[in-house]
Design an enzyme around this catalytic site. Sequence first.
Site, PDB file in Angstrom:
ATOM      1  N   ASP A  55      32.419  35.675  53.274  1.00  0.00           N
ATOM      2  CA  ASP A  55      32.949  34.722  54.078  1.00  0.00           C
ATOM      3  C   ASP A  55      32.833  34.294  54.319  1.00  0.00           C
ATOM      4  OD1 ASP A  55      35.835  35.198  53.386  1.00  0.00           O
ATOM      5  OD2 ASP A  55      36.087  33.511  52.281  1.00  0.00           O
ATOM      6  N   ASP A  69      33.923  37.286  58.675  1.00  0.00           N
ATOM      7  CA  ASP A  69      32.934  38.240  58.750  1.00  0.00           C
ATOM      8  C   ASP A  69      31.562  38.594  59.275  1.00  0.00           C
ATOM      9  OD1 ASP A  69      35.458  39.441  56.969  1.00  0.00           O
ATOM     10  OD2 ASP A  69      33.899  37.939  54.855  1.00  0.00           O
ATOM     11  N   CYS A  88      22.768  16.042  40.304  1.00  0.00           N
ATOM     12  CA  CYS A  88      21.744  15.550  39.124  1.00  0.00           C
ATOM     13  C   CYS A  88      21.019  14.099  39.113  1.00  0.00           C
ATOM     14  CB  CYS A  88      22.622  15.447  38.310  1.00  0.00           C
ATOM     15  SG  CYS A  88      24.148  14.320  38.172  1.00  0.00           S
ATOM     16  N   CYS A 123      23.457  11.599  40.312  1.00  0.00           N
ATOM     17  CA  CYS A 123      23.987  10.897  41.823  1.00  0.00           C
ATOM     18  C   CYS A 123      23.413  10.633  42.436  1.00  0.00           C
ATOM     19  CB  CYS A 123      23.512  12.402  42.565  1.00  0.00           C
ATOM     20  SG  CYS A 123      25.005  13.579  41.465  1.00  0.00           S
ATOM     21  N   ASP A 148      34.976  41.792  52.154  1.00  0.00           N
ATOM     22  CA  ASP A 148      36.239  40.978  52.315  1.00  0.00           C
ATOM     23  C   ASP A 148      37.118  41.001  51.312  1.00  0.00           C
ATOM     24  OD1 ASP A 148      37.238  40.296  54.516  1.00  0.00           O
ATOM     25  OD2 ASP A 148      36.398  37.889  54.228  1.00  0.00           O
TER      26      ASP A 148
END
Lengths: 763, 58
Positions: A655, A659, A43, A46, A449
């Site tokens: 992930d 995979d 945002c 930051c 997975d």
Amino acid sequence: MEPPPGKPADLDQYALQEVQQEFVRELPDGSKQAHLMVEGIHCAACVWLIEKALSGMDGVSRAEVNLVHHRLLLEWRAEQVALPDILKRLAALGYAAVPFNLESVEGKLKQRNRQLLFRMGFAGFGAMNIMWISIALYAGAFSGISSEYRHFFHWVSWAIATPVLLYSGGPIISAALRGLRQGRLGMDLPVAIGALATYSYSLWQTSQGGAHVYFDTVVTFLFVILVGRYLEALARSNASSATLRLLELQPRMATRVTADGEERVAVRKLIAGDRLRVRSGDKVPADGIVLSGDSHTDESMLTGEFRLVHKRVGDRLAGGTVNVEGSLIMQVEQAGSGTVLARIIHLVESAQGSKARVQRLADRIVPWFVAVTLLLSACTFLYWWMHSDFDIALLSATAVLIITCPCALGLATPMAIAVSTGFAARNGVLVRNGEALEGLSGITHVVMDKTGTLTEGRMQVVDIIAADSDRLLKLAGAVERHYSHPLAVAVCASVESAGLCFIDSHDQQLLPGLGVGGRVGDEQGDCEVWVGNEKLMQSVGIEVAAGTREACARIESQMGSAVLVAADGVLLGLLHIEDKLRTGAVDLIASLGRQGIAMTLLTGDSPAAAHYLQQQLPTSVGAPMHVMAGVLPAEKAREVVALQKRGEHVLMVGDGINDAPALAQADISIAMGGGTDVSMECSDIVLMGSDLQKIPWALSLGRRTLRTVRQNLMLSLIYNIILVPAAMAAWVTPVFAALAMPLSSLLVIGNAILIRRHMQGVK
Amino acid sequence: MNVIYGLIPGMILLGLVSVLVFFWAVKNGQYDDMEGPAHRILDDDDMDESDRDSDSSL
């Protein structure tokens, strides 16, 4: 006291000259400049925080944050402040930064987009100015205009249209020529022919002093086409977001042990035979064998298995895995492209090469559309040339080309995809490959997975069995906070979430494979604490009751880990730690089942764990569901191939690096945001959060997108079916065609924007 | 009406200037971040050290 700190040591590598030279530029005034990618910006606050904090440091002359691309432009004086110190300040604020190289793939993509923006802007300028001239000409056509002025206006139009055609339209024309040489009928061809024919005809008319001049058509039509292309490019570059490449860009360092001591070197400088020290918590930099030391490594990134692997002298270490316990000395056997990690990446690449991409609906229609357009235009020309004069023939043939303007057709897909990807990105679904959105609606089988996808992918304390659970947590946390073992991290996270503060311990000791111990001083005095498994308790002579033993056995059978905690020789209780199912996993299975999509769960775990998992998930979901246990990375991809051979359209959700080959092989793939960079790199869609409900949401967005694309194609086809015969009959002048053309484009754009409204009700 | 021979090239010249300005703006990165600067106006510039430290823990 604070929780265990991270590893600031990694940032010190940026002090090395050879690491800096890759991305730091020296400015004329002697200060240094670097572009950094910052992770964790979400945002405007930051931006403010980073800019304030950094420009407040001595020696930092410039710190500017780009909110959209998460980039930080940093300028500093090297003699006053060192780069690692700036990065540490940034890290203290909670932001991780890595160098961004403008020469990288991403930098090049940005440059290409900028070129496109230039061309579009220039065409826009031309369109706006030529419009004024056209208004004067149209007005003149109704109320009379002296031929002298008309002639002048025509030449002015020519002066505007020529640079637009050359600069903005140049790449389109050359792409059309390239396509023609390769024997392909692309979208560029009718655009190029339409633009060139209209331009040449107008130029001929202008030089003859004629009235039929359509330079405005050429310019407007190039502008609309370029707007479509720019939108498409923008959607594409948004998807290859900076954070996705963070890890890839990270220069990794290794500690080499030489005769004179230890030195830090870049990983790519390693050669076979080097001896390396791998400290506790470090990544193993290359493949090799253990020369000395005893430790456990976390190989989950390669195998998907969270259980730690014991490594002794002579055991093999794989690059990229994490050493979680003691320090090891290893000898490098393979570095760089020979490592296990590199081989997996190779597997991914070959899978990507062999997979038939989802072909875009428009792409299949375009060659036919183009061929028919050219044919009709040629017929019109020939017919009128034979039955009437050249002027009418050229005029009606041009009208056919313009009116079948591929604008609407060209915009149909990119516009819908641009709207959908933008909408998806705002909802935390990052579409890396826009074509995947269309393909999502055809999915018949979802392969998932287990670890990290359906489960959280990290160990968590799920239950504490003890009389005084707070004291147990406090004591365990005091000892565990000195270690980076996944179980230790889980204990520390649980201490924090329980709102307890960390107390300190001393004389810690690590018994590999068993647990840890240490002396802790709390309100009940200084005591000796042991945290570990049943075997640890036996070896230090602490009695474990039969009931506790049963509880341990039960937890182990569910693929959890039981961690016993004892203080001063008395067992306080045990912690049940496991990789929990994500919230929403059950709903996901149920909602996919309702849509009649078959599912396959793949896991590297044992059949017992798979069986336990199946018990937690809904059983009758209305669609077949298989669970396969003990699957290796290469087998995951093979399983996907087997499904594809049966005619299924496979969506793979995963992930880990393990995979990646399957993700690349599947028709469409979705990666979890918290996963590894490699898995995100080869996926079409990345979920930014961990909300599994986004998967069915993405499926319905995909269906909506495909429907809109179809509607758009229908719209443009209907438009063509009505107007093309009219143009062929020479009823339509190119001016009318030029007016009708933007209208059809607007219709298509408007329809695409409606996607957002349609998706509002869908959760 | 002869003024038109001066006005129209003038108009195109002005248009060209605006194109050059646009090119300069793109090259200068004015279009790189379309969101951040809008919030920048809200940043509080005159904060002293103590405020800054308490805010950085947010």
